[in-house]
Design an enzyme around this catalytic site. Structure first.
Site, PDB file in Angstrom:
ATOM      1  N   THR A 131      30.936  49.712 -42.270  1.00 32.59           N
ATOM      2  CA  THR A 131      30.333  50.530 -42.269  1.00 32.59           C
ATOM      3  C   THR A 131      29.106  50.907 -42.978  1.00 32.59           C
ATOM      4  OG1 THR A 131      31.380  52.122 -43.698  1.00 32.59           O
ATOM      5  CG2 THR A 131      32.354  52.030 -41.441  1.00 32.59           C
ATOM      6  N   ASP A 132      28.001  51.908 -42.903  1.00 40.95           N
ATOM      7  CA  ASP A 132      26.963  51.925 -43.691  1.00 40.95           C
ATOM      8  C   ASP A 132      27.272  52.084 -45.269  1.00 40.95           C
ATOM      9  OD1 ASP A 132      25.202  51.582 -41.632  1.00 40.95           O
ATOM     10  OD2 ASP A 132      24.672  53.590 -41.404  1.00 40.95           O
ATOM     11  N   CYS A 133      28.630  52.967 -45.704  1.00 37.02           N
ATOM     12  CA  CYS A 133      28.940  53.168 -46.877  1.00 37.02           C
ATOM     13  C   CYS A 133      30.124  52.194 -47.438  1.00 37.02           C
ATOM     14  CB  CYS A 133      29.335  54.759 -46.913  1.00 37.02           C
ATOM     15  SG  CYS A 133      30.612  55.056 -45.598  1.00 37.02           S
ATOM     16  N   TYR A 134      30.432  51.316 -46.424  1.00 42.31           N
ATOM     17  CA  TYR A 134      31.455  50.443 -46.799  1.00 42.31           C
ATOM     18  C   TYR A 134      31.131  49.233 -46.148  1.00 42.31           C
ATOM     19  CZ  TYR A 134      34.408  54.064 -48.463  1.00 42.31           C
ATOM     20  OH  TYR A 134      34.957  55.195 -49.220  1.00 42.31           O
ATOM     21  N   PRO A 135      29.976  48.469 -46.773  1.00 43.34           N
ATOM     22  CA  PRO A 135      29.570  47.140 -45.844  1.00 43.34           C
ATOM     23  C   PRO A 135      30.201  45.821 -46.266  1.00 43.34           C
ATOM     24  CG  PRO A 135      28.255  47.679 -48.037  1.00 43.34           C
ATOM     25  CD  PRO A 135      29.461  48.753 -47.996  1.00 43.34           C
TER      26      PRO A 135
END
Length: 389
Positions: A131-135
């Site tokens: 995800t954007d916060c967990y790349p």
């Protein structure tokens, strides 16, 4: 006669009189309930037996770049990762997955928990949801109990108040959560240590409740809630002890404080992994009734003999047998003598009570007032088909 606050004051001054359940029973036989109630402040109970409905909450800490773990293995054992990004729940009875080219090992979550408590290194392999916060998409490392954040046992069902005796009336061996049961009633297995077990000494849970401080795996733990499959409405003898599986407790405690002597992974052939766990419960002597309840002997306790050869939820029984008979190593079923053995370690169960006694006597362990009682009117619902589809 006493309050917990008064008992704790004596503990803090190292003046409390503490007896193990075994010592208490012997003392009552010598001088009677009334005198013992005046002499003793705390009674310690203990058990060391398989408790497969156990597990550990683990927080790994965030990686750089961060990962939102959605699949994870600890030494090849799957851990549940469906909540916080790096929070895991490792079930004691979860088996190692077979990797390509890897032999099946008799190993599971209980063994990994034991290794972490013992300070050993454990391999972590994880896959993430990008995800954007967990790349980050994947991560591998090695952890110990010192390199992770939270590491605590949270066990949904421990401390069965009583359990069953397993036998096999069929014509082939059966491999069960009680271990191997040989055909044609060739052996029997039971799992509770009997009169020294915690909840046999407090049959109506008048002393044990939510928030009760206990000995858990060699560290300090607490009663968190009623356990799963909690069934306090089980039929009971006049002494209030149940004739079969009854009350259970959910327990919690910091695994970083624990000792691998009291937390051991185990494996049942053709059934799966589990966890041997030492649990001790202190019982405050608030009045004579406490001592009278704790004076119960193995001859006063019974368990049902259940035939595992019948593949049904409700299996036929061969009646009830006392724990005195079970501990003799032989029981009689339909006129024939059957060898019987315990899954619980009676020796280590006694040692749990002794160690807890030492903690209290030295002033290192005080008692807690429960913040709420355990529900004692809970029925037990089977999972049948409730709705037609």
């Amino acid at each position: 006669m006493r309050t917990i606050a008064e008992i704790n004051d004596k503990i803090s001054r190292k003046q409390a009189v503490v007896l193990t359940a075994l010592e208490l029973k012997a003392r009552v036989a010598e001088v009677g309930v009334t005198k013992v109630a005046k002499e003793v402040d705390v009674i310690t109970t203990g058990t060391f037996e398989p408790m497969e409905s156990s597990g550990a909450i683990i927080n790994l800490g965030h990686t750089d770049p961060p990962i939102k773990i959605r699949r994870c293995w600890l030494d090849g054992v799957p851990a549940y990762s469906g909540f916080g990004a790096v929070d895991l729940y490792l079930g004691a009875s979860c088996a190692v997955e077979v990797m390509d080219g890897e032999e099946v090992r008799e190993r599971g979550g209980g063994h990994v928990i034991e290794d972490l408590i013992a300070g050993k290194a454990v391999h972590v392999r994880s896959l993430g949801q990008v995800t954007d916060c967990y790349p980050r998409a994947s991560f591998e490392t090695t952890i110990t109990r010192e390199t992770i954040n939270q590491f605590y046992l949270f066990n949904p069902r421990n401390l069965y108040q009583n359990f069953i005796v397993g036998v096999n009336g069929g014509d082939r061996p059966l491999y069960t959560y009680l271990g191997p049961l040989q055909p044609r009633l060739s052996n029997a297995v039971y799992s509770n240590p009997g009169a020294i077990s915690p909840l046999f000494n407090d049959p109506d849970l008048q002393l044990v409740g939510i928030g009760t401080r206990i000995f858990l795996g060699g560290g300090i733990g607490y009663v968190a809630w009623e356990g799963t499959q909690h069934f306090p409405l089980q039929k009971r003898l006049p002494n209030r002890t149940p004739i079969g599986p009854a009350a259970t407790l959910s327990l919690i405690g910091d695994a970083k404080q624990m000792d691998a002597r009291w937390v051991r992974g185990c494996y049942f052939k053709s059934y799966g992994p589990s966890l041997m766990l030492g649990v001790g419960v202190p019982l405050p002597v608030l009045n004579e009734e406490v001592v009278a309840r704790c004076a119960v002997q193995d001859k006063d306790l019974v368990a049902p003999i259940v035939d595992f050869s019948i593949p049904r939820r409700v299996r036929p029984t061969f009646g009830l047998v006392s724990y005195t008979q079970l501990k003799s190593g032989r029981i009689t079923i339909e006129g024939r003598t059957v060898r019987v053995a315990p899954l619980a370690s009676v020796f280590l169960s006694k040692q749990v009570a002794v160690e807890l006694k030492q903690w209290i006597s030295s002033g290192d362990f005080t008692l807690t007032e429960p913040v709420a009682p355990i529900e004692m009117e809970r029925s037990f619902l089977p999972q049948d088909r409730w709705t037609e589809f």
